[in-house]
Design a protein around this motif. Structure first.
Motif, PDB file in Angstrom:
ATOM      1  N   GLY A  47      -8.009   4.889 -10.499  1.00 28.64           N
ATOM      2  CA  GLY A  47      -9.455   5.028 -10.383  1.00 28.64           C
ATOM      3  C   GLY A  47     -10.144   4.911 -11.728  1.00 28.64           C
ATOM      4  O   GLY A  47     -11.191   4.263 -11.852  1.00 28.64           O
ATOM      5  N   GLN A  48      -9.557   5.536 -12.751  1.00 26.95           N
ATOM      6  CA  GLN A  48     -10.134   5.465 -14.102  1.00 26.95           C
ATOM      7  C   GLN A  48     -10.130   4.040 -14.631  1.00 26.95           C
ATOM      8  O   GLN A  48     -11.023   3.643 -15.381  1.00 26.95           O
ATOM      9  CB  GLN A  48      -9.337   6.363 -15.052  1.00 26.95           C
ATOM     10  N   ALA A  49      -9.121   3.265 -14.226  1.00 23.68           N
ATOM     11  CA  ALA A  49      -9.026   1.875 -14.683  1.00 23.68           C
ATOM     12  C   ALA A  49      -9.837   0.921 -13.811  1.00 23.68           C
ATOM     13  O   ALA A  49      -9.924  -0.269 -14.108  1.00 23.68           O
ATOM     14  CB  ALA A  49      -7.559   1.441 -14.710  1.00 23.68           C
ATOM     15  N   GLY A  50     -10.428   1.433 -12.715  1.00 23.93           N
ATOM     16  CA  GLY A  50     -11.214   0.588 -11.821  1.00 23.93           C
ATOM     17  C   GLY A  50     -10.372  -0.383 -11.031  1.00 23.93           C
ATOM     18  O   GLY A  50     -10.834  -1.463 -10.668  1.00 23.93           O
ATOM     19  N   LEU A  51      -9.120  -0.012 -10.744  1.00 24.93           N
ATOM     20  CA  LEU A  51      -8.205  -0.907 -10.029  1.00 24.93           C
ATOM     21  C   LEU A  51      -8.244  -0.642  -8.530  1.00 24.93           C
ATOM     22  O   LEU A  51      -8.545   0.468  -8.091  1.00 24.93           O
ATOM     23  CB  LEU A  51      -6.783  -0.733 -10.561  1.00 24.93           C
ATOM     24  N   HIS A  52      -7.900  -1.672  -7.777  1.00 25.94           N
ATOM     25  CA  HIS A  52      -8.068  -1.628  -6.329  1.00 25.94           C
ATOM     26  C   HIS A  52      -6.721  -1.453  -5.630  1.00 25.94           C
ATOM     27  O   HIS A  52      -5.798  -2.250  -5.825  1.00 25.94           O
ATOM     28  CB  HIS A  52      -8.747  -2.905  -5.836  1.00 25.94           C
ATOM     29  N   ILE A  53      -6.622  -0.412  -4.809  1.00 26.03           N
ATOM     30  CA  ILE A  53      -5.452  -0.199  -3.960  1.00 26.03           C
ATOM     31  C   ILE A  53      -5.695  -0.966  -2.657  1.00 26.03           C
ATOM     32  O   ILE A  53      -6.651  -0.698  -1.939  1.00 26.03           O
ATOM     33  CB  ILE A  53      -5.243   1.294  -3.664  1.00 26.03           C
ATOM     34  N   THR A  54      -4.850  -1.938  -2.377  1.00 24.66           N
ATOM     35  CA  THR A  54      -5.047  -2.761  -1.177  1.00 24.66           C
ATOM     36  C   THR A  54      -4.261  -2.251   0.021  1.00 24.66           C
ATOM     37  O   THR A  54      -4.562  -2.613   1.153  1.00 24.66           O
ATOM     38  CB  THR A  54      -4.652  -4.225  -1.452  1.00 24.66           C
ATOM     39  N   ASP A  55      -3.239  -1.418  -0.239  1.00 24.84           N
ATOM     40  CA  ASP A  55      -2.450  -0.901   0.881  1.00 24.84           C
ATOM     41  C   ASP A  55      -1.711   0.358   0.438  1.00 24.84           C
ATOM     42  O   ASP A  55      -1.335   0.484  -0.733  1.00 24.84           O
ATOM     43  CB  ASP A  55      -1.442  -1.956   1.356  1.00 24.84           C
ATOM     44  N   THR A  56      -1.519   1.278   1.383  1.00 26.31           N
ATOM     45  CA  THR A  56      -0.762   2.503   1.116  1.00 26.31           C
ATOM     46  C   THR A  56       0.174   2.762   2.288  1.00 26.31           C
ATOM     47  O   THR A  56      -0.269   2.756   3.441  1.00 26.31           O
ATOM     48  CB  THR A  56      -1.697   3.713   0.940  1.00 26.31           C
ATOM     49  N   ALA A  57       1.449   2.939   1.995  1.00 25.33           N
ATOM     50  CA  ALA A  57       2.449   3.218   3.032  1.00 25.33           C
ATOM     51  C   ALA A  57       3.033   4.601   2.788  1.00 25.33           C
ATOM     52  O   ALA A  57       3.507   4.907   1.681  1.00 25.33           O
ATOM     53  CB  ALA A  57       3.544   2.164   3.014  1.00 25.33           C
ATOM     54  N   TYR A  58       2.994   5.449   3.827  1.00 20.66           N
ATOM     55  CA  TYR A  58       3.502   6.817   3.716  1.00 20.66           C
ATOM     56  C   TYR A  58       4.801   6.940   4.515  1.00 20.66           C
ATOM     57  O   TYR A  58       4.823   6.735   5.730  1.00 20.66           O
ATOM     58  CB  TYR A  58       2.484   7.814   4.264  1.00 20.66           C
ATOM     59  N   ALA A 113       2.428   1.793 -18.245  1.00 18.85           N
ATOM     60  CA  ALA A 113       2.796   2.833 -19.209  1.00 18.85           C
ATOM     61  C   ALA A 113       2.135   4.163 -18.868  1.00 18.85           C
ATOM     62  O   ALA A 113       2.766   5.235 -18.941  1.00 18.85           O
ATOM     63  CB  ALA A 113       2.408   2.392 -20.617  1.00 18.85           C
ATOM     64  N   LYS A 114       0.863   4.122 -18.474  1.00 18.08           N
ATOM     65  CA  LYS A 114       0.151   5.358 -18.131  1.00 18.08           C
ATOM     66  C   LYS A 114       0.733   6.009 -16.883  1.00 18.08           C
ATOM     67  O   LYS A 114       0.845   7.241 -16.807  1.00 18.08           O
ATOM     68  CB  LYS A 114      -1.339   5.067 -17.929  1.00 18.08           C
ATOM     69  N   ILE A 115       1.095   5.190 -15.902  1.00 15.96           N
ATOM     70  CA  ILE A 115       1.671   5.736 -14.665  1.00 15.96           C
ATOM     71  C   ILE A 115       3.045   6.347 -14.940  1.00 15.96           C
ATOM     72  O   ILE A 115       3.370   7.439 -14.458  1.00 15.96           O
ATOM     73  CB  ILE A 115       1.763   4.651 -13.584  1.00 15.96           C
ATOM     74  N   THR A 116       3.840   5.642 -15.735  1.00 18.43           N
ATOM     75  CA  THR A 116       5.167   6.163 -16.083  1.00 18.43           C
ATOM     76  C   THR A 116       5.056   7.484 -16.818  1.00 18.43           C
ATOM     77  O   THR A 116       5.771   8.454 -16.520  1.00 18.43           O
ATOM     78  CB  THR A 116       5.933   5.139 -16.947  1.00 18.43           C
ATOM     79  N   GLU A 117       4.121   7.552 -17.762  1.00 20.84           N
ATOM     80  CA  GLU A 117       3.922   8.787 -18.520  1.00 20.84           C
ATOM     81  C   GLU A 117       3.356   9.892 -17.629  1.00 20.84           C
ATOM     82  O   GLU A 117       3.801  11.050 -17.685  1.00 20.84           O
ATOM     83  CB  GLU A 117       2.971   8.535 -19.696  1.00 20.84           C
ATOM     84  N   GLY A 118       2.378   9.529 -16.786  1.00 22.10           N
ATOM     85  CA  GLY A 118       1.716  10.531 -15.958  1.00 22.10           C
ATOM     86  C   GLY A 118       2.605  11.138 -14.890  1.00 22.10           C
ATOM     87  O   GLY A 118       2.357  12.263 -14.425  1.00 22.10           O
ATOM     88  N   THR A 119       3.636  10.398 -14.485  1.00 16.46           N
ATOM     89  CA  THR A 119       4.551  10.914 -13.453  1.00 16.46           C
ATOM     90  C   THR A 119       5.910  11.287 -14.040  1.00 16.46           C
ATOM     91  O   THR A 119       6.889  11.461 -13.304  1.00 16.46           O
ATOM     92  CB  THR A 119       4.746   9.863 -12.342  1.00 16.46           C
ATOM     93  N   ASN A 120       5.974  11.366 -15.366  1.00 15.61           N
ATOM     94  CA  ASN A 120       7.224  11.725 -16.049  1.00 15.61           C
ATOM     95  C   ASN A 120       8.379  10.802 -15.651  1.00 15.61           C
ATOM     96  O   ASN A 120       9.528  11.239 -15.472  1.00 15.61           O
ATOM     97  CB  ASN A 120       7.602  13.182 -15.756  1.00 15.61           C
ATOM     98  N   GLY A 121       8.043   9.538 -15.499  1.00 13.59           N
ATOM     99  CA  GLY A 121       9.068   8.538 -15.206  1.00 13.59           C
ATOM    100  C   GLY A 121       9.595   8.564 -13.787  1.00 13.59           C
ATOM    101  O   GLY A 121      10.599   7.912 -13.480  1.00 13.59           O
ATOM    102  N   LYS A 122       8.914   9.284 -12.892  1.00 17.42           N
ATOM    103  CA  LYS A 122       9.409   9.429 -11.521  1.00 17.42           C
ATOM    104  C   LYS A 122       8.806   8.409 -10.551  1.00 17.42           C
ATOM    105  O   LYS A 122       9.004   8.518  -9.345  1.00 17.42           O
ATOM    106  CB  LYS A 122       9.135  10.845 -11.025  1.00 17.42           C
TER     107      LYS A 122
END
Length: 217
Positions: A153-164, A184-193
């Motif tokens: 959201g902060q990067a203004g990126l678009h999620i086109t699909d979500t699978a649960y 890099a931000k996602i990897t850091e924000g989720t502790n590489g998970k």
């Protein structure tokens, strides 16, 4: 590689000293396509005196062509081309058809008329920025979902699909120039998970608050 272009062209008309100048704007991706549109306009306005035009097409090198079609040199095609380039557009053809009204406009008058008609046609067209990028699949557990959504959201990126399922998988459109930073931000924000993989390249654009995607051939 991102560029501005016309998504949906339009027509417009101005009148200058009883001469009608009718502009027709088209998105084009090849010289052949541009010439096909020109032939259609010539048939549609078969009784007009001039069909002046210009286009800019992306290729290995940018192609620029123009025609004064019988008007004094430099008074029609060049003003049309200048409008396209001034708007920083590519893959665009503008044709301006003139019905002569009986009064000579002079070179200055012609330049102004062809310029105004071209601008009026673009004003009625839908102009977009086509962005080159990637479809990313981002897999995470439920605890990392909120962080990833925040980063996107902060990067203004678009999620086109979500699978649960037992995990969450997001499909995201990312501009080429932002891919490494976002990953890099996602990897850091989720502790590489989180698992991030590229699913392919594409072009995309935002049109009327919706995302249009063109798959890369």
């Amino acid at each position: 590689m991102d560029y501005q272009t016309v998504y949906q062209g339009a027509g417009a008309e101005i009148v200058e000293k009883k001469s009608r100048f009718i502009s027709s704007v088209f998105p084009v991706s090849s010289e052949e396509e541009a010439m096909e549109y020109l032939e259609k306009i010539k048939k549609q306005y078969w009784d007009a005196r001039h069909h002046c035009w210009a286009y800019v097409i992306r290729a290995d090198r940018t192609l620029e062509r123009l025609s004064d079609d019988g008007e004094p040199g430099g008074t029609a095609g060049k003003p049309i081309l200048d409008v396209i380039k001034g708007a920083k557009l590519e893959n665009v053809l503008i044709i301006v058809t003139r019905y002569f009204g009986g009064t000579l406009l002079g070179t200055g008058g012609l330049v102004r008329a062809y310029t105004s008609a071209s601008r009026e046609g673009l004003a009625h067209s839908t102009i977009i920025t086509r962005i080159y990028g990637f479809k990313l699949k981002i897999q995470t557990d439920y605890t990392g979902l909120g962080k990833i959504q925040y980063i996107l959201g902060q990067a203004g990126l678009h999620i086109t699909d979500t699978a649960y399922t037992d995990s969450v998988e997001l499909t995201v459109l990312v501009p080429e120039k932002e891919e490494k930073m976002v990953a890099a931000k996602i990897t850091e924000g989720t502790n590489g998970k989180s698992i991030i993989r590229r699913e392919g390249t594409c072009w995309f654009a935002e049109i009327d608050n919706e995302i249009k995607v063109w798959e890369q051939e």
